[in-house]
Scaffold this motif. Structure first.
Motif, short mmCIF file in Angstrom:
data_model
loop_
_atom_site.label_atom_id
_atom_site.label_comp_id
_atom_site.label_asym_id
_atom_site.label_seq_id
_atom_site.Cartn_x
_atom_site.Cartn_y
_atom_site.Cartn_z
N GLU A 107 0.83 -1.21 0.00
CA GLU A 107 0.00 0.00 0.00
C GLU A 107 0.86 1.26 0.00
OE1 GLU A 107 -3.63 0.71 2.38
OE2 GLU A 107 -3.31 -1.34 3.07
N ALA A 108 1.93 1.22 0.78
CA ALA A 108 2.82 2.39 0.86
C ALA A 108 3.43 2.68 -0.50
CB ALA A 108 3.90 2.16 1.89
N GLU A 109 3.81 1.64 -1.21
CA GLU A 109 4.44 1.82 -2.52
C GLU A 109 3.50 2.53 -3.49
OE1 GLU A 109 6.12 -1.99 -3.78
OE2 GLU A 109 6.96 -2.12 -1.76
N ALA A 110 2.20 2.35 -3.29
CA ALA A 110 1.23 2.94 -4.21
C ALA A 110 0.85 4.37 -3.83
CB ALA A 110 -0.03 2.06 -4.24
N ARG A 111 1.36 4.87 -2.74
CA ARG A 111 0.98 6.23 -2.32
C ARG A 111 1.62 7.28 -3.23
NH1 ARG A 111 -3.41 6.20 -0.11
NH2 ARG A 111 -3.01 8.36 0.52
N PRO A 112 0.98 8.44 -3.32
CA PRO A 112 1.53 9.50 -4.20
C PRO A 112 2.96 9.87 -3.82
CG PRO A 112 -0.64 10.12 -3.32
CD PRO A 112 -0.24 8.85 -2.64
N GLY A 113 3.78 10.00 -4.83
CA GLY A 113 5.14 10.49 -4.62
C GLY A 113 6.14 9.44 -4.21
N VAL A 114 5.67 8.25 -3.87
CA VAL A 114 6.60 7.24 -3.35
C VAL A 114 7.38 6.60 -4.50
CG1 VAL A 114 6.79 5.02 -2.16
CG2 VAL A 114 5.22 6.79 -1.30
N VAL A 115 8.68 6.54 -4.37
CA VAL A 115 9.53 5.99 -5.41
C VAL A 115 10.06 4.60 -5.03
CG1 VAL A 115 11.66 6.35 -6.73
CG2 VAL A 115 10.17 8.29 -6.20
N ALA A 116 10.37 4.42 -3.75
CA ALA A 116 10.88 3.11 -3.34
C ALA A 116 10.61 2.90 -1.86
CB ALA A 116 12.38 3.01 -3.60
N VAL A 117 10.50 1.65 -1.48
CA VAL A 117 10.36 1.28 -0.08
C VAL A 117 11.37 0.18 0.21
CG1 VAL A 117 8.80 0.48 1.72
CG2 VAL A 117 7.90 1.86 -0.16
N LEU A 118 12.25 0.42 1.17
CA LEU A 118 13.31 -0.56 1.48
C LEU A 118 13.04 -1.21 2.83
CD1 LEU A 118 14.82 1.47 -0.52
CD2 LEU A 118 16.89 0.84 0.73
N THR A 119 13.33 -2.49 2.91
CA THR A 119 13.27 -3.19 4.20
C THR A 119 14.62 -3.86 4.46
OG1 THR A 119 12.61 -5.31 3.30
CG2 THR A 119 10.84 -3.73 3.73
N LEU A 155 4.38 6.21 5.37
CA LEU A 155 4.73 5.35 6.52
C LEU A 155 3.48 4.76 7.17
CD1 LEU A 155 7.49 7.42 8.40
CD2 LEU A 155 7.80 5.58 6.74
N GLU A 156 2.39 5.54 7.13
CA GLU A 156 1.18 5.08 7.82
C GLU A 156 0.54 3.89 7.11
OE1 GLU A 156 -1.53 8.13 9.08
OE2 GLU A 156 0.07 9.57 9.45
N TYR A 157 0.99 3.61 5.89
CA TYR A 157 0.37 2.51 5.14
C TYR A 157 1.21 1.23 5.15
CZ TYR A 157 -2.90 6.03 3.61
OH TYR A 157 -3.88 6.99 3.59
N ILE A 158 2.28 1.25 5.89
CA ILE A 158 3.12 0.04 5.96
C ILE A 158 2.59 -0.84 7.09
CG2 ILE A 158 5.44 -0.83 6.46
CD1 ILE A 158 6.44 1.94 5.36
N LYS A 159 2.44 -2.11 6.81
CA LYS A 159 1.95 -3.03 7.84
C LYS A 159 3.09 -3.95 8.27
CE LYS A 159 -2.93 -3.13 6.59
NZ LYS A 159 -2.95 -2.66 5.17
N VAL A 160 3.46 -3.83 9.50
CA VAL A 160 4.49 -4.72 10.03
C VAL A 160 3.86 -5.57 11.11
CG1 VAL A 160 6.77 -4.88 11.09
CG2 VAL A 160 6.22 -2.92 9.63
N GLU A 161 4.02 -6.86 10.97
CA GLU A 161 3.53 -7.73 12.04
C GLU A 161 4.72 -8.13 12.91
OE1 GLU A 161 1.29 -11.95 12.81
OE2 GLU A 161 1.25 -11.15 10.77
N TYR A 162 4.58 -7.85 14.20
CA TYR A 162 5.66 -8.17 15.13
C TYR A 162 5.20 -9.27 16.07
CZ TYR A 162 7.68 -3.56 14.01
OH TYR A 162 8.23 -2.46 13.38
N LYS A 163 6.15 -10.07 16.51
CA LYS A 163 5.88 -10.98 17.62
C LYS A 163 6.75 -10.53 18.78
CE LYS A 163 6.27 -15.76 18.97
NZ LYS A 163 7.34 -16.73 18.83
N PRO A 164 6.13 -9.85 19.76
CA PRO A 164 6.94 -9.32 20.86
C PRO A 164 7.70 -10.41 21.61
CG PRO A 164 4.76 -8.35 20.87
CD PRO A 164 4.72 -9.49 19.88
N LEU A 165 8.90 -10.09 22.03
CA LEU A 165 9.76 -11.02 22.76
C LEU A 165 10.02 -10.44 24.16
CD1 LEU A 165 12.37 -11.56 19.91
CD2 LEU A 165 10.70 -13.26 20.73
#
Lengths: 273, 987, 171
Positions: free
Chosen positions: B63-75, B126-136
Motif C-alpha cells: 500500500e505504501a508503494e502505491a501512495r503519491p510520490g513514493v519511489v521506493a520502499v526498502l526493508t 509510513l502510515e500505510y506500511i503493515k508490520v507484524e511483530y511478535k513481541p519477545l
C-alpha cells in the motif's frame, strides 16, 4: 515530523467559522494560535480533515470588562492579556497565573480561549477559569450557549464542546471586595506544564483552592476558613481525593505532597496578599 | 593592516572574537540542510519499531508503494542483500544493519525506509506500511540483562555480557587487606545525551560510473568510522566520498552515530538511481540516535585512618543498548588511565563488564565515559569524609598528586603531563571565596534551611590515543596488530596574491576552531587572524585525513592546532628563504610581522608578505634550488607519547590531562524539594589558553550540560522497554532560567607534550557538575544514595518522610516504587441495570461486544472468544486507528472473566489485560474491574504525560458502553465519579 | 476566503524582511519549511517541530513566534521578519548581533537566529528588562552549546548601552 494533509479555511467571521465546522463535522478543528494543536498535528497525534482558522476574526479579538466579568474573545492572544494594563486590577489571579503560561514566544500566538478549549489538565488558564467559577461561551451554526467552567471541561483534553461548536469567548468573574488571590506552580523547568499548580481565592471566612496537574482536570474545593491542623487535614484529604498519577516527571506521591504543601503556601500567600 | 613596529601583535593567547560569528549572526550559515542538492533528489522517511524487542513476522509495503510520490520502499531484505553488517570493535557474533533484519531490539530501531518526492509524502506513506511483530521478552535494566537467565538481545552471542575484563595494577588486594577502612558505594548513572539542536542530515548520491558513493553528511568523526561505512557498502575507502559542511548545528560526539544512515541512504540512492536526502527529526533523534551509556559502578576504596586512599577497586557494568556500534565501548576505556582521578593511588583493581540491553545503542556523547566514572570516584571521596568525620576538601587535598611529580604515571598508565593540583585547590578556595560560602551555609542551616556544599576534583583527558580501545583485548591479542597514536593534518596555502587559506581535519561543531587556527597561522606569518581564510568543510576525496580525524575527545588544541602550527612553520620557513634572498640576509635573520617579511636587525629592510608568496607562483625559477614551486604545506602531528597498551595493560589513554576542582552550594526547597544551585565555583588548569574567549565558551557550555545531567536530563525507559522521553517537553534540556552563572577561575600550567602548551577543555564541567551537585545534596540531607537527575520527586522522597495517611476510612493505593515500570494500572466499578447473566451474554456475543468496544469499526471472530477488530481510539482531538486483538479467558459464567488483548497502529502498540467481576446487586449488576496496560511506541514516547488519564478514560468508556448495551443508562461508579460527587461537582 | 484544498499548492505571498516574497504551499506546509525551501531563506532553523526549542522563531507582524507551529497559508499577506533582515545591509551587524559576537553568545549558531528574533521583539516591548526577565524570555529557547551565559551578558550589554535593538526592516 510533518502533519498529514488537511483543508484550510481562514474564517473572516464567526458565521463562516461555524459553517465550516458544520460542514467539516467531527473531523474539523478550530485553530487560533495553534501552539498545542500544531505540535500534536506535526506528531500526527491529531489529523483533522479541515482546519478552521479563527485567528483573523476581528470580532473575536477583544477583551472587555462587563457584567461583572472580564470577557476574552477567542482571537485574543495570551500576550495581549498579560500585557493589558488593567489585568492586575480586573483579574488579579490571571495577573499571577499568566507568567506561568508557556513562554514569551508561545504566548505571542497562543490564545486564552485556545488554552481553555484544549483542556490540558496541567494548564494554568483552565485552572484559573475553574477556580474563579468562570464561563465558556460556545457558538454553533444553530445557536449559542454558555457553560460554567465545571460543565465545560470534562477530563483529559475533553470538553462538553460539540463538534459543530466553537468557543467564542471565556468570562473570568471580577474579583469581589475582600477577595485576595495567590497562584503557585511547580514545573520541572520555567514555562513547562505544571506538575502541580495551585490557585487560591481567600475572602473573609472562606477559602477556595483549585489544583491543576493532578486529576484529569482542574479541581476546586471550598472550605470555610480553616487554620492549623484542620487546614492540613483538609489539604490531605484533597490530595488523596485527587490521587495523582506517575509519569516520568513526577510520582503520584510527589504530586499529593505538592497539593498539601504548595496548596498551603498558596492559601497563606493569598491571606497575606 | 597596522604598520609601525611590525612584530608587535600576537594573537595566540588573546580573546580574539570569532571569525565564524558574522555569517551565523546574519543567518548566512551553511549547515547541511541549507546546502543545494542535485536536481531530482528524493527524500527519505523511516518507519521505526514501536517494540523494544520483537521478531519481525512480516512486512507489507504494497500500500505504501502505491501512495503519491513514493519511489521506493526498502526493508531489511534489501539491506541484507546489498550491504554487509557494520564491523565492530570487538569480534562478536552480533550483526548490526542499517535497517532491522528479522528482529527489532529497541524502540525506535529503523525498520522500513520510504523514499519519496518530498518528506511530507514520505511520512504519509509510513502510515500505510503493515508490520507484524511478535513481541519477545525484554532486558532493559543492565543488571537484569547481565543475569544468566535474561532474554538474549543477540541469541548468537549466547550472553548479553559480551565482554568481561579484569585489570590489576600495583597490589590492590594487599592494600585492601592492610587498610584501616574500606569505604564502598554503588552508583547508577543515567542515560542521557547532549542532543545537538541540529539533527542528522545525509544526502547520498550513488555514482554508477565508477561505483562511488558521494555523501554529504554532518558527520563529526572519528574517521575510524569511515572504514565501517565503506565496508558496509562493500567499497574501498576512496569510493566513499564523505563531505562535511562548513557549519554544524552542534555535535557533542553525537554526530558520530549518523553512520548507519549514511549506509542506508547510500543504498537507497543506488536502488533508485537518484540522490536521497534524509533529515532526522527531533522524535527520531531522541528515541533512536544515541545515548551515553548508563553505568552501574561499585567502587571500593582502601583508606588509611587519616583519609588517604591506597587502592580503588572498580566493578563497572556499562550498558551499550541493543548494538555495539563502533567506536563502542569507548566510554568504558577512554577514561581507563584516569581511574584513580587526580589522586596518588598506586593500587587499582578493575572489572569491566559490557552488557547489551533493549535500548537505543550507546554512542559518543560529550564526557565520553568520564561523568560516570567521576560520579563514582568523587561520591566515594565524599563518603570517606563522612565516614571518617573529615572535611571533604581535606580528603581531596590529602590525596592529590603532589606538585613536582609531573609527568606522572597513573596506576593504569596515563601520563599526566603537567599540573600543580594543590596550588589550583588553593586558588579555588581563595578566589572562589569558599569561606563566604561556608558562612552562607552555616547561616542557612541555623535558620533551618536545607543547604549543602559539594566538592569534586577531576582530571580532564584531552586527545584520545587511538590505541586505548585495544586495552579491551589481551596482550597476546594486541601483539598481532598493535594500535596507538593520533594523527592530525592541516594544509596552509598561500595563493599568488598572498592570501592565506587553511583546511584541516577537525570538523568543528561550533567551538570556533576556525578562529583558533587563524590565530595560530596568523602569528607564524605575521598576519592578522581575519586575513586567514579558514575553510573547514571537509572532503575525504580531496582533503587530508586519517582515522583520528574529527571532532571528539577534546583533541583540537593538542592535535589539529599543532598540525596547523607545523604547516604554518613550513610556510614561514619557505617564505623566509625566499625573502632572505631578496633582503640579502640569512634566513635565520628574517622576521614576519605586520604583513611584511623583514630583516630582524633592520626592519626597514622588508618585502611585503604577498610579494614573497607571489614569487613562488609567478617566478618559481627564481626560487632557491631546494624549494618547490607554489606555497602549499601540510602539517602533520602525531605525538609520540601515545603508544599502544603495554603488556601489563598500562595505557596512556590521552595526550593531555587538565585539572578541574569545583565546589558549589545548593539549597533545597523544603516544600517543593527543588534543588537550586546557589553558587558554583569551577577552577581550571587547561595549560596555555589559545583563546580565552573560546575556553570560557567551552566551560560555560559544558557547565550548562552538567546542570542538565545533575537536575533534568534522562532518557527514561519503562520496564517493558518502551521509551518515554521522546519530546523536548519530556527530555528536559535546561533553559536560561535553570542554568546559573558559574564563577570561573584559571591557572595555566603548560603541557610539555604539545608545542603550544594547551590542553583539551571541551568536557570538564560535564564531568564535575553532576557529582559536585550530588555531593552538595548529600551534604544538605545527610544521605548516601544520591541519583541524578535530582528531580524534585526524587528529592521529595528523601526529605518528606512517610506520606501523611489518607483520611480515616480510605485505603491508600498500593505504593509503587520509583522506577517500577510504567505499566498503567487502574480499577473501577459500574452499576449496570441488568442481571449478571445479561451482562455476561453481552460480553460473549461478538456482535454486542463490537458495540461495546469504543471506536470499533469491525470485529472478526478468529477463535473461541478470540477476536480481531479495527478500532479508532483517542481522547479529545488525539485519535488513532488500530488493529486490535481481544480475547476472553478464564471464564466463570456469569461471575468473572479475563479480558486481554492488544492494539497496534501508527501511534504505537499496547498490551493489556483486565479482570472483570459481575455481582448481582440491587436488581442490577455491579461490574468491577482491574486492569494493567503497557503502552509502547510513539504515543508512549511523546504523550507520557497524558497516558494514564487517557487509558483511564478509554477503559471507562468501555464499561459505560457495556452498561448502555445491556439497557443503560449507565450508573457510573468509578473512583472518578465518586471524587466528583465528593467534590460536589459530579455530572 | 474559500476553503483551500489539501490536494493543491496555493500561492502564498509574504512581506519578508520588507520585501515581497512569493511561493506555493499546500495548507499543511509549515511556515519554516516554506521559508527555507520555497523562498530559500535558510537562516531560520528547524530544531524540534513541536514548539519547544525556539530555533525556528521568526517575527510575524512583529511578534516573535514559532514558525514550526504555523502554516505558510496562515502567513499569507503578512509581514514576516527573519534573521536575514536584521541589520541595515548585508555586511553590518546590529548592536545586538555585535554584542553576541563580543560576549561569545553563540557557538554552533543553530539556535541563534531564533534567539535574535525573540530578543528583538522583546526589547521593543520591554526596553529595560531585568536579568530575570531576560532569562524568562530566553527560556523559550534551547541552546545546547553556551549555557546561556553569553546570551544574557549580550542582552544586558545592549540594554545598558541604550537598547539599540533595531527593528527589522518594514515596508
Amino acid at each position: 515530523m510533518k502533519p498529514k494533509g488537511f483543508d484550510y479555511l481562514r474564517a473572516a467571521s464567526v458565521e463562516e467559522a461555524v459553517d465550516g465546522l458544520k460542514e467539516g463535522g467531527e473531523e474539523a478543528r478550530i485553530v487560533a494560535g495553534g501552539q498545542s494543536l500544531g505540535a500534536m498535528m506535526n506528531m500526527r497525534l491529531v489529523e483533522p480533515e479541515l482546519l478552521v482558522d479563527i485567528a483573523g476574526i476581528a470580532d473575536l479579538d477583544y477583551l472587555r470588562a462587563e457584567n461583572g466579568a472580564l470577557e476574552v474573545g477567542a482571537a485574543l492572544t495570551q500576550a495581549e492579556l498579560l500585557e493589558w494594563s488593567g489585568l492586575a486590577e480586573q483579574a488579579p489571579l490571571l495577573h499571577l497565573a499568566m507568567p506561568h503560561v508557556g513562554h514569551f514566544q508561545t504566548r505571542n500566538r497562543g490564545t486564552v480561549c485556545g488554552s481553555i478549549a484544549h483542556a490540558d489538565p496541567s494548564s494554568e488558564l483552565p485552572l484559573s477559569l475553574a477556580v474563579l467559577g468562570g464561563e465558556v461561551k460556545l457558538r454553533s451554526a444553530s445557536g449559542q450557549r454558555t457553560l460554567a467552567a465545571s460543565e465545560f471541561q470534562l477530563g483529559m483534553l475533553s470538553t462538553a464542546r460539540r463538534p459543530d461548536e466553537m468557543v467564542t469567548a471565556v468570562r473570568f468573574p471580577n474579583p469581589r471586595p475582600g477577595q485576595s488571590f495567590a497562584f503557585r506552580e511547580v514545573a520541572r523547568r520555567h514555562g513547562d506544564f505544571a506538575i502541580v499548580a495551585a490557585a487560591a481565592v481567600v475572602s473573609d471566612g472562606h477559602v477556595r483552592l483549585g489544583i491543576g496537574g493532578v486529576a484529569d482536570r482542574p479541581t476546586v474545593r471550598d472550605w470555610e476558613a480553616l487554620e492549623g491542623s484542620a487546614l492540613d487535614d483538609a489539604l490531605n484529604e484533597f490530595a488523596w481525593d485527587l490521587g495523582g498519577h506517575d509519569d516520568i516527571h513526577a510520582t503520584a506521591r510527589y504530586r499529593r505532597e505538592l497539593v498539601r504543601r504548595i496548596g498551603r503556601r498558596a492559601i497563606e500567600e493569598a491571606r497575606h496578599a | 593592516m597596522t604598520q609601525g613596529h611590525p612584530q608587535s601583535e600576537k594573537f595566540v593567547g588573546q580573546p580574539v572574537e570569532r571569525l565564524e560569528d558574522a555569517a551565523l549572526l546574519m543567518g548566512r550559515g551553511r549547515y547541511a540542510d541549507d546546502l543545494p542538492i542535485r536536481v531530482g533528489t528524493l527524500h527519505g522517511a523511516i518507519l521505526r519499531s514501536p517494540h523494544a524487542h520483537a521478531e519481525i513476522v512480516s512486512i507489507d509495503t504494497s500500500e505504501a508503494e502505491a501512495r503519491p510520490g513514493v519511489v521506493a520502499v526498502l526493508t531489511g531484505d534489501e539491506i541484507k542483500e546489498l550491504t554487509d553488517p557494520f564491523i565492530m570493535v570487538l569480534k562478536l557474533p552480533l550483526q548490526h544493519w542499517s535497517l532491522a533484519v528479522e528482529r527489532v531490539r529497541f524502540v525506535g530501531e529503523s525498520v522500513v525506509l520510504v523514499v519519496a518526492e518530498d518528506r511530507y509524502q514520505a511520512e504519509d506513506a509510513l502510515e500505510y506500511i503493515k508490520v507484524e511483530y511478535k513481541p519477545l521478552p525484554v532486558a532493559v535494566d543492565p543488571r537484569d540483562a547481565a543475569k544468566e537467565d535474561a532474554p538474549l538481545i543477540h541469541p548468537a552471542a549466547g550472553t548479553n555480557v559480551v565482554s568481561v575484563r579484569n585489570f590489576n595494577y600495583g597490589e590492590p588486594d594487599k592494600a585492601f587487606a592492610e587498610a584501616d577502612h574500606t569505604v564502598e558505594l554503588t552508583i547508577e548513572f543515567p542515560r542521557n545525551s547532549q542532543t545537538p539542536m541540529e539533527g542528522y542530515v545525509v544526502v547520498a548520491d550513488y555514482l554508477p560510473g565508477n561505483n562511488t558513493y558521494d555523501v554529504l553528511a554532518n558527520f563529526q568523526g572519528p574517521y575510524t568510522v569511515h572504514p565501517v561505512m565503506a565496508r558496509s557498502l562493500r567499497v574501498s575507502g576512496s569510493a566513499l566520498r564523505i563531505r562535511t559542511p562548513q557549519d554544524s548545528g552542534g555535535g557533542f560526539g553525537v554526530k558520530q552515530a549518523i553512520f548507519p544512515y549514511v549506509t542506508l541512504m547510500s543504498t537507497a540512492s543506488k536502488i533508485v538511481g537518484r540522490p536521497v536526502k534524509w533529515v532526522e527529526d527531533r522524535l527520531e533523534h531522541l528515541s533512536a540516535a544515541v545515548a551515553a551509556p548508563n553505568r552501574v559502578i561499585h567502587l571500593e576504596a582502601a583508606v588509611t585512618k587519616d583519609g588517604k586512599v591506597t587502592a580503588f577497586r572498580f566493578d563497572q557494568l556499562d550498558d551499550y543498548g541493543a548494538y555495539l556500534r563502533a567506536p563502542m565501548p569507548g566510554p568504558l576505556y577512554r577514561p581507563h588511565g584516569c581511574l584513580t582521578g587526580p589522586y596518588f593511588i598506586p593500587n587499582l583493581s578493575v572489572t569491566n563488564r559490557l552488557v547489551l540491553t533493549n535500548k537505543t545503542p550507546s554512542g559518543m556523547v560529550r564526557g565520553f565515559g568520564c561523568p560516570q566514572m567521576y560520579f563514582a570516584i568523587e561520591r566515594v571521596m565524599q563518603c570517606i569524609a563522612v565516614e571518617l568525620d573529615l572535611d571533604p576538601l581535606d580528603v581531596i587535598s590529602r590525596n592529590l598528586i603532589p606538585a613536582g611529580s609531573f609527568p606522572y604515571r597513573s596506576a593504569a598508565g596515563a601520563i599526566y603531563d603537567s599540573g600543580d593540583y594543590p596550588k589550583a585547590l588553593e586558588i579555588a578556595v581563595e578566589e572562589g571565596d569558599l569561606k563566604e560560602l561556608k558562612e552562607r551555609r552555616d547561616k542557612a542551616r541555623a535558620e533551618g534551611r536545607l543547604y549543602g556544599i559539594g566538592y569534586c576534583a577531576v582530571i580532564e583527558p584531552g586527545q584520545s590515543n587511538m590505541g586505548y580501545l585495544s586495552t579491551i583485548l589481551t596482550a597476546e591479542e594486541r601483539r598481532k596488530n598493535p594500535k596507538g597514536g593520533s594523527v592530525s593534518q592541516v594544509t596552509v596555502n598561500v595563493e599568488p596574491l598572498g592570501g592565506v587559506s587553511v583546511t584541516a581535519d577537525c570538523m568543528p561543531q561550533g567551538q570556533g576552531q576556525g578562529t583558533a587556527l587563524a590565530q595560530i597561522v596568523a602569528d607564524e606569518l605575521g598576519l592578522k587572524p581575519d586575513q586567514i581564510r579558514v575553510n573547514l568543510e571537509h572532503d575525504t576525496q580531496k582533503d587530508a585525513w586519517s582515522i583520528a580525524s574529527g571532532n571528539y575527545s577534546s583533541r583540537f588544541v593538542s592535535s589539529t592546532a599543532i598540525a596547523a602550527h607545523r604547516a604554518a612553520q613550513k610556510v614561514r620557513a619557505k617564505l623566509a628563504t625566499i625573502a632572505a634572498q631578496s633582503l640579502n640576509v640569512s634566513e635565520e635573520k628574517v622576521s614576519f610581522g605586520g604583513g611584511q617579511i623583514f630583516a630582524t636587525e633592520n626592519p626597514d629592510n622588508a618585502i611585503k608578505f604577498h610579494r614573497a608568496a607571489g614569487a613562488a607562483h609567478w617566478h618559481p625559477g627564481s626560487l632557491p634550488t631546494e624549494l618547490e614551486a607554489g606555497v602549499r604545506e601540510i602539517g602533520v602531528w602525531a605525538p609520540p607519547e601515545l603508544d599502544s597498551p603495554s603488556d601489563s595493560d598500562r595505557i596512556n589513554t590521552s595526550l593531555t590531562y587538565g585539572f578541574k576542582i569545583d565546589y558549589c552550594g545548593i539549597e533545597i526547597d523544603p516544600d517543593t524539594a527543588e534543588v537550586r544551585i546557589d553558587k558554583y565555583v569551577t577552577m581550571h588548569d587547561t595549560g596555555k589558553m589559545i583563546n580565552p574567549l573560546l575556553v570560557r565558551g567551552q566551560i560555560e557550555g559544558s557547565f550548562g550540560w552538567g546542570v542538565g545531567i545533575a537536575l533534568y536530563e534522562e532518557f527514561v525507559y519503562a520496564e517493558d522497554g518502551s521509551f518515554l522521553s521522546g519530546t523536548f517537553a519530556d527530555y528536559l534540556c535546561p533553559t536560561a532560567c535553570e542554568v546559573p552563572k558559574p564563577v570561573i577561575l584559571h591557572m595555566e600550567t603548560p603541557s610539555p607534550f604539545t608545542p603550544l602548551g594547551a590542553k583539551g577543555i571541551g568536557e570538564g564541567n560535564c564531568m564535575t557538575v553532576p557529582v559536585c551537585v550530588a555531593n552538595a545534596v548529600s551534604d544538605a540531607l545527610d544521605v548516601r544514595d544520591v541519583r541524578v537527575p535530582l528531580t524534585p520527586a526524587r528529592v521529595s522522597a528523601m526529605i518528606h518522610g512517610e506520606e501523611a495517611a489518607p483520611p480515616a476510612g480510605r485505603a491508600a493505593p498500593a505504593a509503587k516504587a520509583e522506577g517500577a515500570g510504567r505499566a498503567l494500572a487502574g480499577e473501577g466499578t459500574t452499576l449496570v441495570p441488568a442481571a449478571p447473566e445479561e451482562v455476561w451474554k453481552t460480553l460473549l456475543d461478538a456482535e454486542k461486544l463490537a458495540a461495546v468496544i469504543p471506536g470499533c469499526h469491525r470485529l472478526d471472530v478468529v477463535g473461541d472468544n478470540d477476536y480481531r477488530a479495527e478500532v479508532t481510539l483517542g481522547v479529545g482531538p488525539v485519535k488513532g486507528r488500530f488493529q486490535a486483538s481481544v480475547r476472553l479467558a478464564e471464564l466463570d459464567a456469569p461471575r468473572s472473566a479475563t479480558l486481554s488483548g492488544g492494539l497496534d497502529g501508527p501511534l504505537g502498540s499496547s498490551r493489556g489485560s483486565g479482570r472483570v467481576r459481575l455481582e448481582a446487586r440491587d436488581g442490577g449488576t455491579e461490574v468491577s474491574y482491574t486492569y494493567t496496560v503497557e503502552v509502547t511506541g510513539k504515543v508512549a514516547a511523546v504523550g507520557g504525560r497524558m497516558l494514564d488519564g487517557a487509558t483511564r478514560m478509554l477503559v471507562r468508556q468501555f464499561f459505560e458502553r457495556l452498561a448502555a448495551q445491556v439497557g443503560g443508562p449507565p450508573v457510573h461508579e468509578s473512583w472518578w465519579t465518586r471524587l466528583l460527587r465528593a467534590l460536589g461537582i459530579g455530572q | 476566503m474559500p476553503r483551500l484544498s489539501r490536494e493543491a499548492r496555493h500561492p502564498v505571498t509574504i512581506i519578508l524582511n520588507g520585501k515581497r516574497a512569493s511561493g506555493y504551499a499546500e495548507p499543511r506546509l509549515l511556515l519554516v519549511d516554506f521559508l527555507r525551501r520555497e523562498i530559500g531563506a535558510t537562516g531560520s532553523h528547524v530544531g524540534c517541530e513541536h514548539g519547544v526549542c525556539g530555533a525556528c522563531t521568526v517575527r510575524v507582524d512583529g511578534k516573535a513566534v514559532r514558525s514550526c507551529l504555523m502554516y505558510a497559508v496562515q502567513a499569507d499577506g503578512r509581514r514576516v521578519d527573519t534573521v536575514e533582515g536584521l541589520g541595515d545591509d548585508s555586511s553590518d551587524l546590529t548592536a545586538l548581533q555585535s554584542a553576541f559576537r563580543r560576549e561569545h553568545a553563540l557557538q554552533c549558531g543553530y539556535c541563534t537566529p531564533g534567539v535574535l528574533m525573540s530578543i528583538s521583539d522583546f526589547l521593543e516591548r520591554n526596553p529595560k528588562p531585568t536579568e530575570t526577565e531576560i532569562r524568562e524570555m530566553l527560556s523559550g529557547h534551547i541552546c545546547r552549546c553556551t549555557g546561556y551565559a553569553g546570551m544574557v551578558r549580550a542582552v544586558l550589554d545592549v540594554v545598558s548601552n541604550g537598547g539599540a535593538a533595531e527593528s527589522p526592516k518594514s515596508e
